[in-house]
Design an enzyme around this catalytic site. Structure first.
Site, PDB file in Angstrom:
ATOM      1  N   ASP A   9       0.816  -1.194   0.023  1.00  0.00           N
ATOM      2  CA  ASP A   9       0.097   0.205  -0.131  1.00  0.00           C
ATOM      3  C   ASP A   9       0.810   1.183  -0.003  1.00  0.00           C
ATOM      4  O   ASP A   9       2.121   1.001   0.503  1.00  0.00           O
ATOM      5  CB  ASP A   9      -1.004   0.020   1.300  1.00  0.00           C
ATOM      6  CG  ASP A   9      -1.801   1.237   1.480  1.00  0.00           C
ATOM      7  OD1 ASP A   9      -2.364   1.429   0.613  1.00  0.00           O
ATOM      8  OD2 ASP A   9      -1.753   1.954   2.594  1.00  0.00           O
ATOM      9  N   MET A  10       0.188   2.400  -0.433  1.00  0.00           N
ATOM     10  CA  MET A  10       1.112   3.502  -0.428  1.00  0.00           C
ATOM     11  C   MET A  10       0.974   4.296   1.064  1.00  0.00           C
ATOM     12  O   MET A  10       1.888   4.445   1.649  1.00  0.00           O
ATOM     13  CB  MET A  10       0.726   4.477  -1.488  1.00  0.00           C
ATOM     14  CG  MET A  10       1.216   3.718  -2.678  1.00  0.00           C
ATOM     15  SD  MET A  10       2.833   4.435  -3.387  1.00  0.00           S
ATOM     16  CE  MET A  10       2.432   5.960  -3.854  1.00  0.00           C
ATOM     17  N   ASP A  11      -0.215   5.107   1.120  1.00  0.00           N
ATOM     18  CA  ASP A  11      -0.332   6.165   2.370  1.00  0.00           C
ATOM     19  C   ASP A  11      -0.419   5.425   3.791  1.00  0.00           C
ATOM     20  O   ASP A  11      -0.937   4.281   3.700  1.00  0.00           O
ATOM     21  CB  ASP A  11      -1.862   6.932   2.087  1.00  0.00           C
ATOM     22  CG  ASP A  11      -1.691   7.755   0.740  1.00  0.00           C
ATOM     23  OD1 ASP A  11      -0.638   8.977   0.624  1.00  0.00           O
ATOM     24  OD2 ASP A  11      -2.079   7.339  -0.103  1.00  0.00           O
ATOM     25  N   SER A  44      -2.605   0.604  -4.425  1.00  0.00           N
ATOM     26  CA  SER A  44      -3.090   1.943  -3.741  1.00  0.00           C
ATOM     27  C   SER A  44      -4.441   2.162  -4.094  1.00  0.00           C
ATOM     28  O   SER A  44      -4.847   1.610  -5.224  1.00  0.00           O
ATOM     29  CB  SER A  44      -2.101   3.015  -4.330  1.00  0.00           C
ATOM     30  OG  SER A  44      -2.583   4.319  -3.765  1.00  0.00           O
ATOM     31  N   GLY A  45      -4.987   3.282  -3.268  1.00  0.00           N
ATOM     32  CA  GLY A  45      -6.333   3.897  -3.859  1.00  0.00           C
ATOM     33  C   GLY A  45      -5.881   4.895  -4.866  1.00  0.00           C
ATOM     34  O   GLY A  45      -6.937   5.395  -5.593  1.00  0.00           O
ATOM     35  N   LYS A 191      -8.060  -4.800  -3.848  1.00  0.00           N
ATOM     36  CA  LYS A 191      -6.837  -5.176  -4.015  1.00  0.00           C
ATOM     37  C   LYS A 191      -6.256  -6.578  -4.137  1.00  0.00           C
ATOM     38  O   LYS A 191      -5.398  -6.976  -4.797  1.00  0.00           O
ATOM     39  CB  LYS A 191      -5.870  -4.513  -2.861  1.00  0.00           C
ATOM     40  CG  LYS A 191      -5.936  -3.116  -2.728  1.00  0.00           C
ATOM     41  CD  LYS A 191      -4.913  -2.356  -1.699  1.00  0.00           C
ATOM     42  CE  LYS A 191      -5.291  -0.830  -1.654  1.00  0.00           C
ATOM     43  NZ  LYS A 191      -4.332  -0.396  -0.646  1.00  0.00           N
ATOM     44  N   ASN A 217      -8.653  -1.355   3.843  1.00  0.00           N
ATOM     45  CA  ASN A 217      -8.768  -1.781   2.189  1.00  0.00           C
ATOM     46  C   ASN A 217      -7.859  -2.650   1.996  1.00  0.00           C
ATOM     47  O   ASN A 217      -7.454  -2.769   0.772  1.00  0.00           O
ATOM     48  CB  ASN A 217      -8.985  -0.516   1.759  1.00  0.00           C
ATOM     49  CG  ASN A 217      -7.868   0.517   1.703  1.00  0.00           C
ATOM     50  OD1 ASN A 217      -7.086   0.232   2.853  1.00  0.00           O
ATOM     51  ND2 ASN A 217      -7.796   1.694   0.994  1.00  0.00           N
TER      52      ASN A 217
END
Length: 264
Positions: A9-11, A44-45, A191, A217
């Site tokens: 994931d990113m954030d 990621s979103g 994801k 998520n």
């Protein structure tokens, strides 16, 4: 363990609280992973188009965008699943009774917000997304929608998920990214689904995958891959679904874990 694919994931996971990462350190680790034949995937979103810009120095990297609705690699191009126009209108109708919500319609290239939306919300969306446009009425947007990005009062998040889940059954699924924000994604488009699709395409099994995340998520990704690592800054329910916990996103927990357990 034999790992052939790492997805993060990113954030709140790969990125620090300033939305950045140690680029020199990552470049060295990425090169070492490439030498071992290990794929490094961003999940990621964020839009895949934006992720492609962020990681333009790594053209062979696979990118999962839109919380699983998009799969992109420079040579392979973009595969995107979008809401039908009817479903988009149904979602907007379900959100209409909640005037405190700030809503962004996320297409594959452009994100749309109301011109009269909260200025801070618009500024945040402009910082977060690759290309933003304002409009007078979201119901008039004709771009295919990948997901809805919804910002709400933090204390309202859980109740909103509770209320919207039955209202949007079969149309959209609320996926909370933390208190005060959620994505409305297409049923089955998460994801974990994208990771499964990519694994089948590359011939990589779930027990050959290592994933990192900090939000609900990310849970479908945790449940699909055999090796799931939660960030120390992740909520307890996310950590409870992981097979291991690493440091925080601020302390480069992802790179620490990779260096200690994969590259050592």
């Amino acid at each position: 363990m034999t790992i052939k694919l790492i997805a993060t994931d990113m954030d709140g996971t790969f990125l620090n609280d300033h939305g950045d990462y140690d680029q020199e350190r990552f470049a060295n680790d990425y090169a070492a992973l490439q030498q071992r034949g290990i794929q490094f995937v961003i999940a990621s979103g964020h839009q895949a188009a934006e992720l492609a810009t962020t990681f333009s120095a790594y053209p062979e990297m696979w990118l999962i965008g839109g919380n699983g609705a998009e799969l992109w690699q420079r040579e392979a191009g973009l595969k995107a699943a979008t809401f039908s126009p009817q479903a988009t209108q149904q979602v907007l109708a379900a959100l209409a009774p909640y005037p405190e919500l700030q809503v962004a319609l996320c297409g594959t290239q452009t994100v749309h917000v109301l011109a009269h939306a909260n200025p801070q919300f618009v500024a945040n969306m402009r910082d977060y997304y690759y290309q933003l446009e304002t409009c007078a009425d979201l119901t008039t947007v004709t771009d295919p929608v990948v997901k809805f990005d919804v910002i709400c009062p933090a204390a309202m998040t859980d109740q909103l998920v509770y209320e919207l889940t039955p209202k949007l059954a079969g149309i959209a699924v609320p996926a909370s990214g933390g208190q005060g924000s959620m994505d409305l994604i297409q049923p089955g488009m998460h994801k974990g689904r994208a990771l499964k699709q990519l694994g089948e395409q590359l011939g990589i099994l779930p027990d050959e995958m290592l994933v990192f995340g900090d939000g609900t998520n990310d849970l479908e990704m945790f449940h699909y891959a055999t090796h799931a690592v939660a960030m120390q800054n992740a909520p307890e329910n996310v950590q409870a679904n992981a097979t291991a916990v690493t440091g925080t996103n601020v302390d480069d927990g992802v790179l620490d874990y990779i260096e200690q357990h994969i590259l050592s």
